[in-house]
Write an enzyme that holds these catalytic residues in place. Structure first.
Site, short mmCIF file in Angstrom:
data_model
loop_
_atom_site.label_atom_id
_atom_site.label_comp_id
_atom_site.label_asym_id
_atom_site.label_seq_id
_atom_site.Cartn_x
_atom_site.Cartn_y
_atom_site.Cartn_z
N LYS A 104 71.46 52.72 38.96
CA LYS A 104 71.28 53.80 37.97
C LYS A 104 70.40 54.85 38.60
O LYS A 104 69.61 54.55 39.50
CB LYS A 104 70.62 53.25 36.70
CG LYS A 104 70.85 54.11 35.48
CD LYS A 104 72.20 53.83 34.83
CE LYS A 104 72.44 54.69 33.60
NZ LYS A 104 73.61 54.24 32.84
N GLY A 215 73.44 59.48 17.23
CA GLY A 215 73.75 60.14 18.50
C GLY A 215 75.18 60.63 18.46
O GLY A 215 76.08 59.89 18.06
N GLY A 217 76.73 62.52 21.21
CA GLY A 217 77.10 63.07 22.51
C GLY A 217 78.44 62.50 22.92
O GLY A 217 79.29 62.21 22.07
N ASN A 218 78.61 62.30 24.20
CA ASN A 218 79.90 61.78 24.69
C ASN A 218 80.25 60.48 23.97
O ASN A 218 81.35 60.31 23.46
CB ASN A 218 79.81 61.58 26.21
CG ASN A 218 81.03 60.83 26.74
OD1 ASN A 218 81.21 59.64 26.50
ND2 ASN A 218 81.91 61.53 27.42
N GLY A 220 78.64 58.67 21.17
CA GLY A 220 78.62 58.63 19.71
C GLY A 220 79.67 59.55 19.09
O GLY A 220 80.34 59.18 18.11
P1 NAD Z 1 74.85 62.47 25.69
O1 NAD Z 1 73.81 63.22 26.41
O2 NAD Z 1 76.26 62.95 25.75
O3 NAD Z 1 74.45 62.34 24.13
C1 NAD Z 1 73.25 61.80 23.68
C2 NAD Z 1 73.18 62.01 22.16
O4 NAD Z 1 72.01 61.37 21.65
C3 NAD Z 1 73.06 63.48 21.75
O5 NAD Z 1 73.82 63.68 20.56
C4 NAD Z 1 71.56 63.64 21.44
O6 NAD Z 1 71.32 64.68 20.53
C5 NAD Z 1 71.27 62.28 20.86
N1 NAD Z 1 69.86 61.90 20.91
C6 NAD Z 1 68.98 62.06 21.93
N2 NAD Z 1 67.76 61.59 21.56
C7 NAD Z 1 67.90 61.12 20.31
C8 NAD Z 1 67.02 60.50 19.38
N3 NAD Z 1 65.74 60.28 19.69
N4 NAD Z 1 67.51 60.14 18.17
C9 NAD Z 1 68.80 60.36 17.87
N5 NAD Z 1 69.68 60.93 18.69
C10 NAD Z 1 69.23 61.30 19.89
O7 NAD Z 1 74.75 60.94 26.21
P2 NAD Z 1 75.86 59.82 26.16
O8 NAD Z 1 76.57 59.83 27.48
O9 NAD Z 1 76.60 59.92 24.91
O10 NAD Z 1 74.96 58.50 26.18
C11 NAD Z 1 74.42 57.93 24.98
C12 NAD Z 1 74.01 56.49 25.25
O11 NAD Z 1 75.15 55.75 25.71
C13 NAD Z 1 72.96 56.29 26.32
O12 NAD Z 1 72.16 55.17 25.99
C14 NAD Z 1 73.77 55.98 27.56
O13 NAD Z 1 73.03 55.27 28.54
C15 NAD Z 1 74.85 55.15 26.95
N6 NAD Z 1 76.07 55.04 27.74
C16 NAD Z 1 76.77 56.13 28.11
C17 NAD Z 1 77.95 55.99 28.81
C18 NAD Z 1 78.81 57.16 29.17
O14 NAD Z 1 79.94 56.92 29.63
N7 NAD Z 1 78.40 58.38 28.96
C19 NAD Z 1 78.41 54.71 29.19
C20 NAD Z 1 77.67 53.60 28.78
C21 NAD Z 1 76.50 53.78 28.05
#
Ligand code: NAD
Length: 406
Positions: A104, A215, A217-218, A220
C-alpha cells in the site's frame, strides 16, 4: 485516531490464529513488512513556493506474488495507516485466491486545497522516488481514497519515462482508453454486492433490505447505485461533511448529481440532515461503511442497530467493536472479503496488460462474480467449521493459503 490501525490488524491475525492453529514462525513472518519506504517529495506550488510532502510505500508480503495495493492521498495518511492497509492487502489477495501479495502507498496531503497541477506534480514526484521498487513483477499500485484513473495515468506516464517499460502493467485502475480494464471503476462496489448477495440468505437477511451507506466516493457511490438497482432501499448516504436520511428511500443517482452541483449534501430536498456519527446508528438491515477506518469502535458499537455490517472501507470496525457486534449477533462481512472486488479486477487489468489483451466487460464482470461467490462461500464454511465470526473465517482461509506459500 482512537486506534492505531496496524495494531488492530495484528490483533486480527492473532485472534484468527487462536481459532485456526498456525505456527508462531509463520505468524511472526506475516506480521512484519518485507520493506517500508518513506520519502520526501519537494514540489513547486502554483504560487512559486516550495512544499515538501511525505510519501510512503509499504511492501508487506510478496509470498503469493508481486505486491499489490492502492495509493491514498489524505491529510491523515501516515506510515501506521499505510502499514495496516498493506497488511490487509496481503490477507485480501489470499482470501480472493489471486496471485498477488500485499502492499500500500500514500502521500500526506489535502487534495481539497491543492490545484490539479500541484496534484499532478506530487503524483509524478512520488513515482520519481519509488520507481526502482515498482514494476509489473515487483509492485503494482492502484487507486485508493482521493486517487483515481487520471492520477494513475500521470503515474504511468512518469514511470514509462523513467524506465522505458511501456507494458502499462505497473499501475492499475487506469482509464479504459489507456490500458485500463473494463469494469474496474465499479469493481469494488459491485464486488461488495456479490459478496452480500452470496451471504444474504445464510445470514438471515430479507430479500429486499434497507441500506445505510457512509461515504459516497468510488466505493460507496457505486455500491449505493448497485444496491438500489437490485431493489434494495438506500435510506441514508453521507460524505465527509455529513449525511442525509429518508426512511422511504433515496435515489443514489440524484444524490450524486446534487453533490456534484452543490459540493455537499446540505439542503438535499426531501431528506433530513444527519451527522456521520448518527448515520452509523440508524436502524436498517445493512450498514455499509465505505469511507475510512475506525468508524465502528467500542464507543458506538453498542448503539449499532443494523442487522448486518458490510465493510466496504478498509478497517472500519475495531477488534473491540467486532466482539461487541458478535455478542449482539450482528454479523460483520469483513473488508478483506467484502471489498476485494477492486483488487480482483486490478489483477485482471495487470494480466491483460502483460498479455496485450483487452477483455470485454461481460467477461470481466462474470469472472469477478465467479471468484467472489466462490470465496464468500469458502469464508462462510470456514467460519462455521471454526465456530467463529466471518472475519476470523476469512483470516483462517488466508492463513491456510499463506502458510502453504511460506
Ligand atoms: P474516495 O476518495 O473515492 O471516496 C471516499 C468517500 O468517503 C468520499 O465520499 C468522502 O467524502 C468520504 N469520507 C471521507 N472522510 C469521511 C468521514 N470522516 N466520514 C464520512 N465520509 C467520509 O475513496 P474510495 O476509493 O471510495 O475508498 C473508500 C474506502 O474503500 C477506503 O477505505 C478504501 O481504502 C476502500 N477501498 C477502496 C477500493 C477502491 O477500489 N477504490 C478498494 C478496496 C477498498
Amino acid at each position: 485516531m482512537e486506534t492505531n490501525p496496524f495494531e488492530s490488524a495484528i490483533k486480527q491475525i492473532n485472534r484468527a490464529a487462536a481459532v485456526r492453529k498456525t505456527s508462531s514462525e509463520v505468524l511472526k513472518r506475516l506480521s512484519r513488512a518485507e520493506r517500508e519506504l518513506t520519502v520526501s517529495i519537494p514540489i513547486t506550488m502554483d504560487d512559486g513556493s516550495v512544499q515538501i510532502f511525505e510519501g510512503y510505500r509499504v511492501q508487506h508480503s510478496s509470498l503469493r506474488g508481486p505486491y499489490k495495493g492502492g495509493i491514498r492521498f489524505h491529510p491523515q495518511a501516515d506510515i501506521n495507516e499505510v502499514r495496516a492497509l498493506a497488511f490487509w492487502m496481503m490477507i485480501k489477495t489470499a482470501v480472493a485466491g489471486i496471485p498477488m501479495g500485499g502492499g500500500k502507498g500514500g502521500i500526506t496531503l489535502d487534495p481539497r486545497v491543492m490545484s490539479k497541477g500541484e496534484l499532478e506534480r506530487v503524483s509524478r514526484g512520488w513515482v520519481k522516488r519509488m520507481y526502482p521498487v515498482l514494476g509489473p513483477k515487483q509492485d503494482v499500485p492502484a487507486p485508493d481514497v482521493n486517487t483515481n484513473g487520471e492520477i494513475m495515468m500521470w503515474m504511468t506516464d512518469e514511470y514509462e519515462k523513467l524506465t522505458a517499460d511501456m507494458s502499462g502493467a505497473t499501475f492499475t485502475g487506469k482509464p479504459v482508453g489507456r490500458g485500463g480494464s473494463e469494469g474496474r471503476e465499479v469493481a469494488t462496489g459491485l464486488g461488495g454486492f456479490h459478496v452480500f448477495d452470496a451471504l444474504r440468505e445464510k445470514l438471515g437477511l430479507p430479500e429486499y433490505c434497507t441500506v445505510v451507506v457512509q461515504g459516497m466516493g468510488n466505493v460507496g457511490g457505486n455500491a449505493a447505485k448497485i444496491f438500489a438497482q437490485h431493489g434494495h432501499t438506500i435510506i441514508a448516504m453521507s460524505d465527509s461533511k455529513g449525511g442525509i436520511y429518508n426512511e422511504k428511500g433515496l435515489n443514489p443517482k440524484d444524490v450524486e448529481t446534487y453533490k456534484k452541483e452543490h459540493g455537499s449534501l446540505k439542503g438535499f430536498p426531501g431528506a433530513k440532515q444527519i451527522s456521520n456519527a448518527k448515520l452509523l446508528e440508524l436502524k436498517c438491515d445493512v450498514l455499509i461503511p465505505a469511507a475510512l477506518e475506525n468508524q465502528i469502535t467500542r464507543k458506538n458499537a453498542k448503539n449499532i442497530q443494523a442487522k448486518a455490517v458490510l465493510e466496504l472501507a478498509n478497517g472500519p470496525t475495531t477488534p473491540e467493536a467486532d466482539d461487541m457486534l458478535f455478542k449482539k449477533k450482528i454479523p460483520v462481512i469483513p473488508d478483506v472479503l467484502a471489498n476485494s472486488g477492486g483488487v480482483v479486477v486490478s489483477t485482471f487489468e495487470w494480466e491483460q496488460n502483460l498479455k496485450g489483451e483487452h477483455w470485454s466487460e461481460t467477461e470481466v464482470l462474470q469472472k469477478l462474480k465467479d471468484i467472489l461467490e466462490r470465496e464468500s462461500n469458502n469464508v462462510f464454511v470456514q467460519s462455521k467449521k471454526l465456530k467463529t465470526d466471518l472475519r476470523r473465517g476469512a483470516f483462517a482461509l488466508a492463513l491456510e493459503r499463506l502458510e502453504e506459500a511460506v
